[in-house]
Each structure stands twice: as C-alpha cells, then as structure tokens.
Design an enzyme around this catalytic site. Structure first.
Site, PDB file in Angstrom:
ATOM      1  N   GLY A   1      -3.281  -9.387  -1.057  1.00 32.47           N
ATOM      2  CA  GLY A   1      -2.102  -8.454  -0.300  1.00 32.47           C
ATOM      3  C   GLY A   1      -2.751  -9.601   1.255  1.00 32.47           C
ATOM      4  O   GLY A   1      -2.204 -10.349   1.961  1.00 32.47           O
TER       5      GLY A   1
ATOM      6  N   CYS B   1      -4.964  10.663  22.099  1.00 35.42           N
ATOM      7  CA  CYS B   1      -5.808  11.803  22.391  1.00 35.42           C
ATOM      8  C   CYS B   1      -7.169  12.331  21.684  1.00 35.42           C
ATOM      9  O   CYS B   1      -6.910  13.098  20.731  1.00 35.42           O
ATOM     10  CB  CYS B   1      -5.430  13.011  23.300  1.00 35.42           C
ATOM     11  SG  CYS B   1      -4.817  13.083  24.369  1.00 35.42           S
TER      12      CYS B   1
ATOM     13  N   TYR C   1      -2.039  -4.094   6.427  1.00 32.72           N
ATOM     14  CA  TYR C   1      -2.504  -3.159   6.436  1.00 32.72           C
ATOM     15  C   TYR C   1      -2.333  -2.498   8.653  1.00 32.72           C
ATOM     16  O   TYR C   1      -3.198  -1.892   8.882  1.00 32.72           O
ATOM     17  CB  TYR C   1      -3.792  -2.570   5.720  1.00 32.72           C
ATOM     18  CG  TYR C   1      -4.082  -3.202   4.756  1.00 32.72           C
ATOM     19  CD1 TYR C   1      -3.397  -2.318   3.382  1.00 32.72           C
ATOM     20  CD2 TYR C   1      -4.594  -4.219   3.840  1.00 32.72           C
ATOM     21  CE1 TYR C   1      -3.156  -2.913   2.479  1.00 32.72           C
ATOM     22  CE2 TYR C   1      -4.165  -4.267   3.186  1.00 32.72           C
ATOM     23  CZ  TYR C   1      -3.982  -3.683   1.848  1.00 32.72           C
ATOM     24  OH  TYR C   1      -4.221  -4.379   0.131  1.00 32.72           O
TER      25      TYR C   1
HETATM   26  C1  LIG Z   1      -4.009  -2.785  -2.785  1.00 33.04           C
HETATM   27  C2  LIG Z   1      -4.295  -3.659  -4.074  1.00 33.04           C
HETATM   28  C3  LIG Z   1      -3.997  -4.967  -4.171  1.00 33.04           C
HETATM   29  C4  LIG Z   1      -4.177  -5.976  -3.074  1.00 33.04           C
HETATM   30  O1  LIG Z   1      -5.414  -6.097  -2.683  1.00 33.04           O
HETATM   31  P1  LIG Z   1      -5.599  -7.344  -1.072  1.00 33.04           P
HETATM   32  O2  LIG Z   1      -7.235  -6.539  -0.970  1.00 33.04           O
HETATM   33  O3  LIG Z   1      -5.165  -7.041   0.211  1.00 33.04           O
HETATM   34  O4  LIG Z   1      -5.395  -8.480  -1.572  1.00 33.04           O
HETATM   35  C5  LIG Z   1      -3.763  -5.269  -5.167  1.00 33.04           C
HETATM   36  N1  LIG Z   1      -3.462  -4.349  -6.372  1.00 33.04           N
HETATM   37  C6  LIG Z   1      -3.870  -2.953  -6.748  1.00 33.04           C
HETATM   38  C7  LIG Z   1      -3.761  -2.269  -7.576  1.00 33.04           C
HETATM   39  C8  LIG Z   1      -3.744  -2.419  -5.226  1.00 33.04           C
HETATM   40  O5  LIG Z   1      -4.425  -1.209  -5.035  1.00 33.04           O
END
Ligand SMILES: *Cc1c(COP(=O)(O)O)cnc(C)c1O
Length: 419
Positions: free
Chosen positions: A277, A343, A372
């Site tokens: 991700g 605030c 994120y």
């Molecule tokens: C959040 C998540 C990812 C991605 O994580 P990154 O650190 O953004 O690469 C992959 N697999 C699962 C199951 C996740 O919860």
C-alpha cells in the site's frame, strides 16, 4: 523518487506548478502524481521478479481514490480490500474480481456473501469462527471460495504500536502454533478451497529483519502442513514496506525486499502474493496548503496553515513526520511549530522544526501524503472534506470533490418533536 520537484523556483507536480493548482482548486488539497504511482508500481513488480510466480494486490485502504485505483489496475495490480465498500471501489476501477483479496478481522456475513457473489479471488480469514461462518455461507450459495489462513507469527515489527499487527496480543490472524489444526479442519470443509497462508505484520517497516523472521516461520508452517498431507499452493506475504518520511530515514529498497523474499521462499514452490500500500502510494501524493498566518509566541512562532488534523491525520494519530516545504522557497529558513486551525492541541504537524521561511499567504506542501492521507480525512470542526487532484504530465483533474459543510449539514435532520 517522485515527481514533485522545483522548476524555476516553483514546486511542480509533474509539469504543473503547484501555484496554478492552488489557484484552480483551492487549498487544502491533495495532489497525486500519476507518473509516480506508475513508477512505484513498476519498481515493486520488477523487484519481485527473482521471487518467481507473484500476484500483486494494492492495499486499497492506503489510497482508495477511484482514479488512483484505475491507474494501478492498468498496471496489472489486483486489490487487497478490507470492506464491501473497498471491494466495490476495486470493481468499479476495473480490477478483475479474481484479482481481489478480501482481508480483515471483521468481515460480516453480508460482506462474505457479497464477496462470493462477485467472485473474488481469495478470502484471507483470520479466525476459526470466521472460517466456519464462511464455510456455511459458501455451502448455502453452492460456492467453494479460495481461502488463505492469516497467521499471527508473534514478531515485533518495530513500527508504531498503532500500525503493528503481528504480535500475539494484536487482533489479527490466528496464533501460528494453532494454524496446523485449524488449517486441517478447514481443509476438510467441502465448501472451502483451502490453498494458502497469509501474513502481514505491520506497516511502515524500516527493517527487513522482522519480515524475514515472520516469513521464516511461515516457511516452517508450509512444511508442517504439507507433512500432514495438506495442500499449500499460495502464500500471501502482505504489505508493510516503509517509505522515507523524515530526513535520514532509509527504508529497505524494494530490490532488497525482493531479494530477501526470493532467498527465504526459494524452496516453497507456491504463488507468492503481496499487498503493498504505502510503498506504492506514499510518495505519489502531497497535501498542498496555504499559510493563514504566522503567530508570534514565547518560543518559536506558530505557522498556522489551512490544512489540519482532519485533512491529514497521521501526525495526530501516529506522531508521524511529514516534510513541510514551501512551494516558492526564498532560500531562507526559520524554526517554527506548524499547526492547523482545529481546536485540539493534537492538531500539530511539527514542533520546533527548521523549515523554509514562510509568511501569511504562502503555499507549502506536506510531502509523502499519498498513503493514509485523504482516506483518513474527516469533517471535524465542520470543515470541508478535503478534495483530491490527479496530475498526469500536463493534465490535471479534480478526482474527489471538496465536500463543503453545507452539503454535510444537508444530510442531517432535526426530528419533528424537537421543532
Ligand atoms: C494495511 C494492510 C496492508 C498494506 O500495508 P502497507 O504498509 O500500506 O503496505 C496490506 N495487507 C493488510 C492485510 C493490511 O491490513
């Protein structure tokens, strides 16, 4: 490497000056670079070439914007989803159902049915209870979904506690020593096609050691399961690779990660699956903001920007660092706190930081906000929901509207009896 660079003294997103984007779309606003997304997708894929048969699924939760998902689908990425909402986004973006992996500890029965109806490629299940429920629902529907069992390897990912997922006390996966019995039990269910193991120990990992430790344990488990006569054709190694946020932070390169994976999994003879991700989207986005005013104080001044914790929550949530850079730097620096208008004292992006000198009205960006970022935004303090813009060479487009407080208020009701 990203495509947010200075040209003639002005920060650009690819070919477009950020000053122009601020003029057109207003601030605060997220800006994504299509070229950076594509590049990261290609670099990650290339890095895993030595690992043999691989399946790549972008972790939608990192950046669920439809335009972003479209780009990654075009790059041949599937999707790792954690809700029906994310599943629908992936389908809408053109991801083939069979390339979708459904993760998450709390899939509801409705979400399981939806996944089965749409014909997704794999469910990663996280408990005995979930396995039994899915088996029953699949039987009812006359389906045999492909399943991986997510295990919790009990390793310390050495990342922020709120994004660590692979310790025994975390809610994710089943304890690895309980996995063989459960895997055998679920393999005996005619409505499940048990085919693999999944693991994901956390996010923003800055060392390969905990990953290697976890993968080693998974390799042992694969041997154990095969020794019991069970089939293991797929192993999902999750995501988690970190990106550089702060100066001096040097995460492992995708190439180093790929080499480690190839070495550790050499004898597994499985299709390896990945769910990156942050490493794909993080550096492909910035949040563009304007300085409202610089407030003098006893110590360093407060630079009050029009972006806030509701727009970019990571500093408030995870004490995260985001580089703050002027769009038209004048070569001078200043020490300051950077805060938003919300605030809450937690609405602080940086304290006592040496930054480009800025004054009221100046534009600046928070870097590395593509993962994120917008997806964690809220409308707290009755602020607008932050918009998103995609740049692709000299093209740019609004890919998520600014949702103003009036629109949000229009969805609220005062019951008759109070009127
Ligand atoms: C959040 C998540 C990812 C991605 O994580 P990154 O650190 O953004 O690469 C992959 N697999 C699962 C199951 C996740 O919860």
């Amino acid at each position: 490497m990203d495509h947010f660079q200075l040209k003639n003294g002005v920060l650009h997103a690819e070919d477009i000056p950020l000053t122009e984007l601020a003029e057109i779309y207003g601030t605060p606003v997220y800006i994504y670079s299509a070229a950076t997304l594509r590049r990261h997708a290609q670099v990650f894929r290339e890095a895993l070439k030595p690992a043999g048969r691989v399946h790549l699924a972008f972790a939608v939760k990192a950046n669920p914007n439809l335009a972003v998902l479209n780009i990654l689908a075009d790059e041949g990425y599937g999707a790792d989803v954690v809700s029906a909402g994310e599943l629908n986004r992936a389908l809408q973006a053109g991801v083939a159902p069979e390339d979708i992996v459904f993760s998450g500890v709390g899939k509801t029965a409705d979400e399981m049915r939806h996944g089965l109806q749409t014909g997704i490629g794999q469910f990663n299940i996280e408990s005995a209870e979930e396995g039994h429920e899915l088996a029953a629902i699949a039987a009812e529907m006359g389906q045999t979904p492909a399943i991986a069992l997510r295990v919790n390897p009990d390793v310390d990912a050495a990342t922020h506690a709120k994004i660590s997922t692979g310790k025994a006390e975390n809610k994710f996966g089943v304890a690895i020593d309980q996995a063989p019995a459960l895997y055998a039990e679920l393999s005996a269910k005619p409505s499940l096609n048990m085919r693999g193991i999944a693991v994901h120990i956390g996010s923003q990992l800055l060392s390969l050691d905990p990953l290697e430790q976890a993968f080693g344990k998974v390799g042992d488990l694969v041997q154990t399961l095969r020794g019991q006569g069970l089939t293991v054709s797929h192993v999902d190694l999750g995501g988690g690779l970190g990106v550089p946020y702060a100066p001096g932070e040097v995460p492992p390169s995708p190439a180093d990660y790929g080499a480690m994976v190839a070495r550790v999994t050499r004898d597994w003879d499985v299709t390896l699956m990945f769910e990156p991700g942050r490493v794909i989207a993080g550096n492909a986005g910035v949040m563009l903001t304007r300085v409202i005013r610089v407030k003098q104080a006893l110590g360093n001044p407060f630079v009050v920007v029009d972006g806030a914790m509701n727009d970019l929550a990571r500093p408030a949530l995870y004490d995260a660092w985001h580089d703050f850079v002027a769009v038209q730097p004048n070569g001078e620096t200043m020490a300051a706190h950077i805060v938003g208008p919300v605030c809450e004292t937690g609405d602080t992006f940086a304290r006592d930081r040496e930054i480009d000198a800025v004054a009221a009205g100046d534009l600046a960006i928070f870097r590395t906000a593509g993962a994120y970022g917008a997806t964690l935004a809220s409308t707290y303090n009755s602020r607008a929901l932050v918009p998103e813009v995609l740049v692709d060479g000299s093209n740019h487009a609004l890919v998520a509207d600014r949702i103003d407080p009036a629109t949000i208020m229009a969805a609220e009701r005062v019951p008759e009896w109070l009127k």
